[in-house]
Design a protein around this motif. Structure first.
Motif, PDB file in Angstrom:
ATOM      1  N   HIS A   2      -9.767 -37.822 -12.067  1.00 50.59           N
ATOM      2  CA  HIS A   2      -9.120 -38.207 -13.885  1.00 50.59           C
ATOM      3  C   HIS A   2      -8.293 -37.071 -14.804  1.00 50.59           C
ATOM      4  CE1 HIS A   2     -13.647 -40.243 -14.192  1.00 50.59           C
ATOM      5  NE2 HIS A   2     -12.987 -40.928 -14.292  1.00 50.59           N
ATOM      6  N   VAL A   3      -7.089 -37.613 -14.924  1.00 47.29           N
ATOM      7  CA  VAL A   3      -6.215 -37.097 -15.144  1.00 47.29           C
ATOM      8  C   VAL A   3      -5.623 -36.873 -16.792  1.00 47.29           C
ATOM      9  CG1 VAL A   3      -3.688 -36.659 -14.973  1.00 47.29           C
ATOM     10  CG2 VAL A   3      -5.355 -37.121 -12.588  1.00 47.29           C
ATOM     11  N   HIS A   4      -5.702 -35.190 -17.440  1.00 44.28           N
ATOM     12  CA  HIS A   4      -5.696 -35.820 -18.758  1.00 44.28           C
ATOM     13  C   HIS A   4      -3.742 -36.077 -18.917  1.00 44.28           C
ATOM     14  CE1 HIS A   4      -4.569 -33.962 -22.648  1.00 44.28           C
ATOM     15  NE2 HIS A   4      -5.607 -34.474 -23.032  1.00 44.28           N
ATOM     16  N   PRO A   5      -2.847 -36.777 -19.716  1.00 43.33           N
ATOM     17  CA  PRO A   5      -1.556 -37.181 -19.310  1.00 43.33           C
ATOM     18  C   PRO A   5      -0.966 -35.830 -19.937  1.00 43.33           C
ATOM     19  CG  PRO A   5      -3.377 -38.336 -21.833  1.00 43.33           C
ATOM     20  CD  PRO A   5      -4.594 -37.483 -20.928  1.00 43.33           C
ATOM     21  N   GLN A   6      -1.392 -34.661 -20.216  1.00 47.55           N
ATOM     22  CA  GLN A   6      -0.567 -34.146 -20.452  1.00 47.55           C
ATOM     23  C   GLN A   6      -0.403 -32.910 -18.789  1.00 47.55           C
ATOM     24  OE1 GLN A   6      -0.481 -31.416 -23.542  1.00 47.55           O
ATOM     25  NE2 GLN A   6      -1.688 -32.607 -25.045  1.00 47.55           N
ATOM     26  N   ALA A   7      -1.515 -33.195 -18.133  1.00 48.24           N
ATOM     27  CA  ALA A   7      -1.966 -33.006 -16.717  1.00 48.24           C
ATOM     28  C   ALA A   7      -1.239 -33.745 -15.358  1.00 48.24           C
ATOM     29  CB  ALA A   7      -2.733 -31.663 -17.047  1.00 48.24           C
ATOM     30  N   VAL A   8      -0.341 -34.722 -15.537  1.00 51.06           N
ATOM     31  CA  VAL A   8      -0.444 -35.413 -14.551  1.00 51.06           C
ATOM     32  C   VAL A   8       0.864 -34.122 -13.487  1.00 51.06           C
ATOM     33  CG1 VAL A   8       0.966 -37.544 -14.018  1.00 51.06           C
ATOM     34  CG2 VAL A   8      -0.145 -37.611 -15.662  1.00 51.06           C
ATOM     35  N   SER A   9       1.573 -34.092 -14.076  1.00 51.58           N
ATOM     36  CA  SER A   9       2.668 -33.049 -13.215  1.00 51.58           C
ATOM     37  C   SER A   9       1.831 -31.688 -13.579  1.00 51.58           C
ATOM     38  CB  SER A   9       4.136 -32.911 -13.926  1.00 51.58           C
ATOM     39  OG  SER A   9       4.723 -33.983 -14.080  1.00 51.58           O
ATOM     40  N   GLY A  10       1.640 -31.216 -11.908  1.00 52.97           N
ATOM     41  CA  GLY A  10       0.891 -29.994 -12.118  1.00 52.97           C
ATOM     42  C   GLY A  10      -0.923 -30.135 -11.346  1.00 52.97           C
ATOM     43  N   GLU A  11      -0.763 -28.539 -11.506  1.00 55.68           N
ATOM     44  CA  GLU A  11      -2.521 -28.561 -11.229  1.00 55.68           C
ATOM     45  C   GLU A  11      -3.040 -28.491 -12.054  1.00 55.68           C
ATOM     46  OE1 GLU A  11      -3.833 -29.477  -8.177  1.00 55.68           O
ATOM     47  OE2 GLU A  11      -2.461 -30.289  -7.372  1.00 55.68           O
ATOM     48  N   GLY A  12      -3.554 -28.550 -13.321  1.00 52.61           N
ATOM     49  CA  GLY A  12      -3.875 -28.058 -13.791  1.00 52.61           C
ATOM     50  C   GLY A  12      -3.127 -28.318 -15.458  1.00 52.61           C
ATOM     51  N   ILE A  13      -4.030 -28.337 -16.805  1.00 54.08           N
ATOM     52  CA  ILE A  13      -3.628 -27.902 -17.898  1.00 54.08           C
ATOM     53  C   ILE A  13      -4.742 -27.508 -19.445  1.00 54.08           C
ATOM     54  CG2 ILE A  13      -3.864 -30.423 -18.844  1.00 54.08           C
ATOM     55  CD1 ILE A  13      -1.067 -28.204 -19.701  1.00 54.08           C
ATOM     56  N   ALA A  14      -4.245 -26.256 -19.747  1.00 56.38           N
ATOM     57  CA  ALA A  14      -5.553 -26.141 -20.350  1.00 56.38           C
ATOM     58  C   ALA A  14      -5.420 -26.613 -22.021  1.00 56.38           C
ATOM     59  CB  ALA A  14      -5.257 -24.557 -20.311  1.00 56.38           C
ATOM     60  N   LEU A  15      -5.405 -27.033 -22.166  1.00 55.57           N
ATOM     61  CA  LEU A  15      -5.834 -27.583 -23.633  1.00 55.57           C
ATOM     62  C   LEU A  15      -6.534 -26.349 -25.131  1.00 55.57           C
ATOM     63  CD1 LEU A  15      -7.308 -31.119 -22.661  1.00 55.57           C
ATOM     64  CD2 LEU A  15      -4.797 -30.584 -22.895  1.00 55.57           C
ATOM     65  N   ALA A  16      -6.191 -27.016 -26.389  1.00 55.68           N
ATOM     66  CA  ALA A  16      -6.778 -26.076 -27.374  1.00 55.68           C
ATOM     67  C   ALA A  16      -7.640 -26.081 -27.433  1.00 55.68           C
ATOM     68  CB  ALA A  16      -5.605 -26.705 -28.557  1.00 55.68           C
ATOM     69  N   ASP A  17      -8.586 -27.029 -27.013  1.00 53.03           N
ATOM     70  CA  ASP A  17     -10.025 -27.008 -27.405  1.00 53.03           C
ATOM     71  C   ASP A  17     -10.326 -25.976 -25.963  1.00 53.03           C
ATOM     72  OD1 ASP A  17      -9.338 -28.627 -25.394  1.00 53.03           O
ATOM     73  OD2 ASP A  17     -10.550 -30.809 -26.617  1.00 53.03           O
ATOM     74  N   GLY A  18     -10.319 -25.299 -25.458  1.00 55.12           N
ATOM     75  CA  GLY A  18     -10.405 -24.452 -23.975  1.00 55.12           C
ATOM     76  C   GLY A  18     -10.681 -25.456 -23.413  1.00 55.12           C
ATOM     77  N   TRP A  19     -10.312 -26.343 -22.701  1.00 56.96           N
ATOM     78  CA  TRP A  19     -10.789 -26.921 -21.362  1.00 56.96           C
ATOM     79  C   TRP A  19      -9.674 -27.272 -20.512  1.00 56.96           C
ATOM     80  CZ3 TRP A  19     -15.578 -28.525 -20.143  1.00 56.96           C
ATOM     81  CH2 TRP A  19     -16.527 -29.254 -20.768  1.00 56.96           C
ATOM     82  N   THR A  20      -9.820 -26.839 -19.678  1.00 51.45           N
ATOM     83  CA  THR A  20      -8.957 -26.888 -18.562  1.00 51.45           C
ATOM     84  C   THR A  20      -8.722 -27.998 -17.623  1.00 51.45           C
ATOM     85  OG1 THR A  20      -8.438 -24.648 -18.589  1.00 51.45           O
ATOM     86  CG2 THR A  20      -7.582 -25.941 -16.094  1.00 51.45           C
ATOM     87  N   TYR A  21      -8.322 -28.928 -17.696  1.00 52.25           N
ATOM     88  CA  TYR A  21      -8.757 -29.811 -16.569  1.00 52.25           C
ATOM     89  C   TYR A  21      -7.715 -30.376 -15.568  1.00 52.25           C
ATOM     90  CZ  TYR A  21     -10.822 -33.297 -19.927  1.00 52.25           C
ATOM     91  OH  TYR A  21     -10.442 -34.019 -20.749  1.00 52.25           O
TER      92      TYR A  21
END
Length: 312
Positions: free
Chosen positions: A274-293
């Protein structure tokens, strides 16, 4: 291991140290510990224990832990990507360490492994395991601090896995890879620090699509960024004790919340993350709400997977 090394050459493809992730460095530390232990057992002619510890390394440390965490990098990442080469490097070192250790006990197996090394590997023309002199593992492999922190992270993983398994049996969710897991522990404590230091790799350890690390509240109030009352995505909310027993680390209180996947987050048809739209490229993205996808391991490679392929 042999299958995943078919296109890897230890001379041409060895990654830079900076390309190795914490989970890769932890596995190298485990290999160094095993290598030293195997040397010790050979000096005492204790081959039964040597075989037992070799099986433990192969079936638990490698098969049940490391392989699960890096399989997406091996099977979905671009062939020559740094993340895939780093995982292959660890597998190459693991194969070499295991083969050398068992050569005198299981000579036919060690010989067959050497004979089936990839045709393009420079190691195929090197001396067989029976001709090598025993050498100490590289000093850079040993990292006692990382090993201690990893035990804490794995203790938290084991507790989360138990709760996730119960949720599966009760049909409250499909699989671990679809879950979002929040871990809360005492701020500034060893467990909390270890979880934070793991960063986006925590998703690979927990085998979930997203993770969040937060402080354990001192009252019954909802923790910052926690679930609101009536949140229908909340599947598990439990307070457990992580560590102790055979884990080798002190017990710590750990609050675990497991959530269903965010319905707005699509699943990559190639890696099934389940890939967050901001995390398509790369291995992970930390969002402002604290979740790291988790990101897509293809790292945005257009011929493999990109944003337009994500199922919405």
């Amino acid at each position: 291991m042999l299958d995943n090394l078919y296109d890897y050459d230890s001379v041409r493809h060895a990654p830079a140290a900076s390309a190795l992730r914490a989970i890769d460095r932890q596995m190298l530390h485990t290999l160094a510990t095993f290598s030293d232990r195997a040397h010790y057992l050979y000096e005492r002619l204790d081959t039964p224990r040597l075989v037992s510890e070799a099986l433990q390394l192969a079936s638990v440390e490698l098969s049940s832990s490391y392989f699960d965490s890096v399989r997406d990098r091996l099977y979905c990442a671009p062939a020559d990507s740094p993340s895939r080469r780093a995982a292959q490097h660890v597998l190459d070192r693991a194969l070499d360490t295991l083969t050398t250790a068992i050569a005198l006990v299981l000579p036919f197996l060690a010989g067959r492994v050497h004979a089936h090394l990839p045709a393009g590997s420079s190691r195929r023309i090197s001396p067989s395991p029976f001709e090598l002199l025993w050498s100490a593992p590289p000093a850079a492999w040993s990292d006692d601090r990382l090993a201690h922190d990893w035990k804490l992270v794995c203790a938290a993983r084991d507790e989360a896995a138990k709760l996730a398994h119960e949720a599966v049996l009760s049909k409250r969710r499909g699989s671990m890879s679809e879950a979002r897991i929040e871990l809360r522990s005492a701020a500034g404590g060893p467990l909390h620090s270890a979880l934070l230091a793991t960063g986006y790799e925590l998703n690979d350890v927990l085998l979930c699509c997203a993770s969040r690390v937060d402080d354990l509240p001192t009252s019954n109030a909802t923790a910052p960024g926690g679930a609101a009352d009536g949140d229908t995505t909340l599947l598990v909310d439990a307070l457990v004790t992580a560590g102790g027993g055979t884990s080798g680390v002190a017990e710590e209180a750990l609050a675990i919340r497991i959530y269903a996947p965010d319905a707005s987050i699509g699943k990559c048809p190639r890696c099934w993350r389940h890939v967050h739209p901001q995390a398509v490229s790369g291995e992970g993205i930390a969002l402002a709400d604290g979740w790291t996808y988790r990101g897509c391991p293809t790292d945005g490679a257009a011929d493999l997977c990109y944003a337009s392929h994500i199922e919405r």
